[in-house]
Design an enzyme around this catalytic site. Sequence first.
Site, mmCIF file in Angstrom:
data_model
loop_
_atom_site.group_PDB
_atom_site.id
_atom_site.type_symbol
_atom_site.label_atom_id
_atom_site.label_comp_id
_atom_site.label_asym_id
_atom_site.label_seq_id
_atom_site.Cartn_x
_atom_site.Cartn_y
_atom_site.Cartn_z
ATOM 1 N N ILE A 154 0.839 -1.203 0.000
ATOM 2 C CA ILE A 154 0.000 0.000 0.000
ATOM 3 C C ILE A 154 0.874 1.252 0.000
ATOM 4 C CG2 ILE A 154 -1.678 1.321 1.379
ATOM 5 C CD1 ILE A 154 -2.744 -1.483 2.359
ATOM 6 N N ARG A 234 -4.164 0.743 10.769
ATOM 7 C CA ARG A 234 -5.053 0.226 11.804
ATOM 8 C C ARG A 234 -5.156 1.303 12.872
ATOM 9 N NH1 ARG A 234 -6.834 -3.037 8.893
ATOM 10 N NH2 ARG A 234 -6.717 -5.295 8.985
ATOM 11 N N ASP A 258 -9.154 6.251 8.329
ATOM 12 C CA ASP A 258 -10.141 5.273 7.873
ATOM 13 C C ASP A 258 -10.340 4.192 8.936
ATOM 14 O OD1 ASP A 258 -11.829 4.111 5.821
ATOM 15 O OD2 ASP A 258 -10.310 2.546 5.598
ATOM 16 N N GLU A 263 -12.861 0.207 16.723
ATOM 17 C CA GLU A 263 -13.878 0.169 15.649
ATOM 18 C C GLU A 263 -14.676 -1.144 15.624
ATOM 19 O OE1 GLU A 263 -11.097 0.503 12.202
ATOM 20 O OE2 GLU A 263 -11.904 -1.444 11.598
ATOM 21 N N HIS A 295 -13.579 2.479 7.827
ATOM 22 C CA HIS A 295 -12.816 1.342 7.280
ATOM 23 C C HIS A 295 -13.325 0.959 5.881
ATOM 24 C CE1 HIS A 295 -10.088 -2.095 8.772
ATOM 25 N NE2 HIS A 295 -10.032 -2.032 7.456
ATOM 26 N N GLN A 296 -13.374 1.946 5.025
ATOM 27 C CA GLN A 296 -13.922 1.710 3.695
ATOM 28 C C GLN A 296 -12.866 1.760 2.600
ATOM 29 O OE1 GLN A 296 -16.242 5.649 3.569
ATOM 30 N NE2 GLN A 296 -15.846 5.320 1.414
#
Length: 328
Positions: A154, A234, A258, A263, A295-296
């Site tokens: 990433i 995270r 995100d 969560e 978290h999309q």
Amino acid sequence: MKVLVYSAKSFEIPFLNEQIKGTHQLTYLPQRLTAENARVAAGYDAISIFSADLCDAEVLNILHQCKVKFIALRSTGFDNVDLNVASQLDIKVARVPEYSPYAIAEHAIGLLLAANRKIPAAIKRAKRFNFTLKKLIGFDLHGKTIGVIGTGRIGKVIVRILHGMGCNVLGTDISPDKEFASKYQLDYLPLNDLLRRSDVVFLSVPLNDSTKKMIDTENLQLMKDSAYLVNVARGGVVDTLDVLEALDNDQLAFYATDVYERESGVFFYDLSEEGVKDPMLLELLSHPKVLLTPHQAFATREAVSRIAEITLENLNRWEANESAEFEL
Ligand code: NAD
């Protein structure tokens, strides 16, 4: 193979169904896995879980009693699974190591642009017919120094996008990729130096013992007061309370995230009727210097389709008495 799919979300079920191709019997459960509902897995050979499912020693022992042999993660991160206990109980665990780093990296850049160019505020204002630009001034990313913590799959895509935008990109990683660095003029620096020099810092590391709360008060104090912090890794990689304090004390300009350290059981659910009780999450959601998406980052057609494909491939290999390619 009979597979119980925990945390099954309506948007991913069609992609999973498309990949079954008559091989497995999948049962979908919208709830996330916890000790309370682990026994539902009795009678299934395998379960499939996502990042919010809890797979600690207690849950794994229940799954073992229920004779579950395999856990197919539909995520890249596996910090929610106690791999030592799984191995002691001879429960095999596999993940989806890569589905679309582009999905996550593009969302990270989207968060930065939305925060810097105040896009959510501008849209809200325009809908009220207020077309002024007061307090909507951002900054050019071109020419800015941007730090990427974790230059894996990433992080590398983030670096490439930033390179294309004309940024000076810094990186920090426990295993730096020198060839990649020279191709994209990425300068690897120790974490402290990256934090001191960056106008924007991206987090794209896994959550583990070395990264847990790596962004805390001590490290936030190294950062520029004007710096933006973007987290697509995270929630636990930052100390959220320390971040909120830094924002309130004007030691950090913005936090775009995100992910959130608490969560699980909240993100991916519609709580619009019952509301949210977690005071720290409420503070993040109402804070003028915070943008939060639930978290999309992985939610693109390509990524969700690839997650389904690799999850089914992992299950196919186990059914054929082979090791899954992406076993942990
Ligand atoms: P990756 O394994 O390809 O890259 C992680 C990089 O971090 C590696 O280069 C590794 O060397 C580096 N690293 C590990 N510990 C470090 C440390 N202490 N300091 C500096 N560098 C360190 O993983 P990836 O595919 O790039 O994914 C990274 C993380 O992003 C995942 O583990 C997951 O938690 C998160 N993620 C989030 C979403 C989302 O939807 N928001 C989706 C996928 C992944």
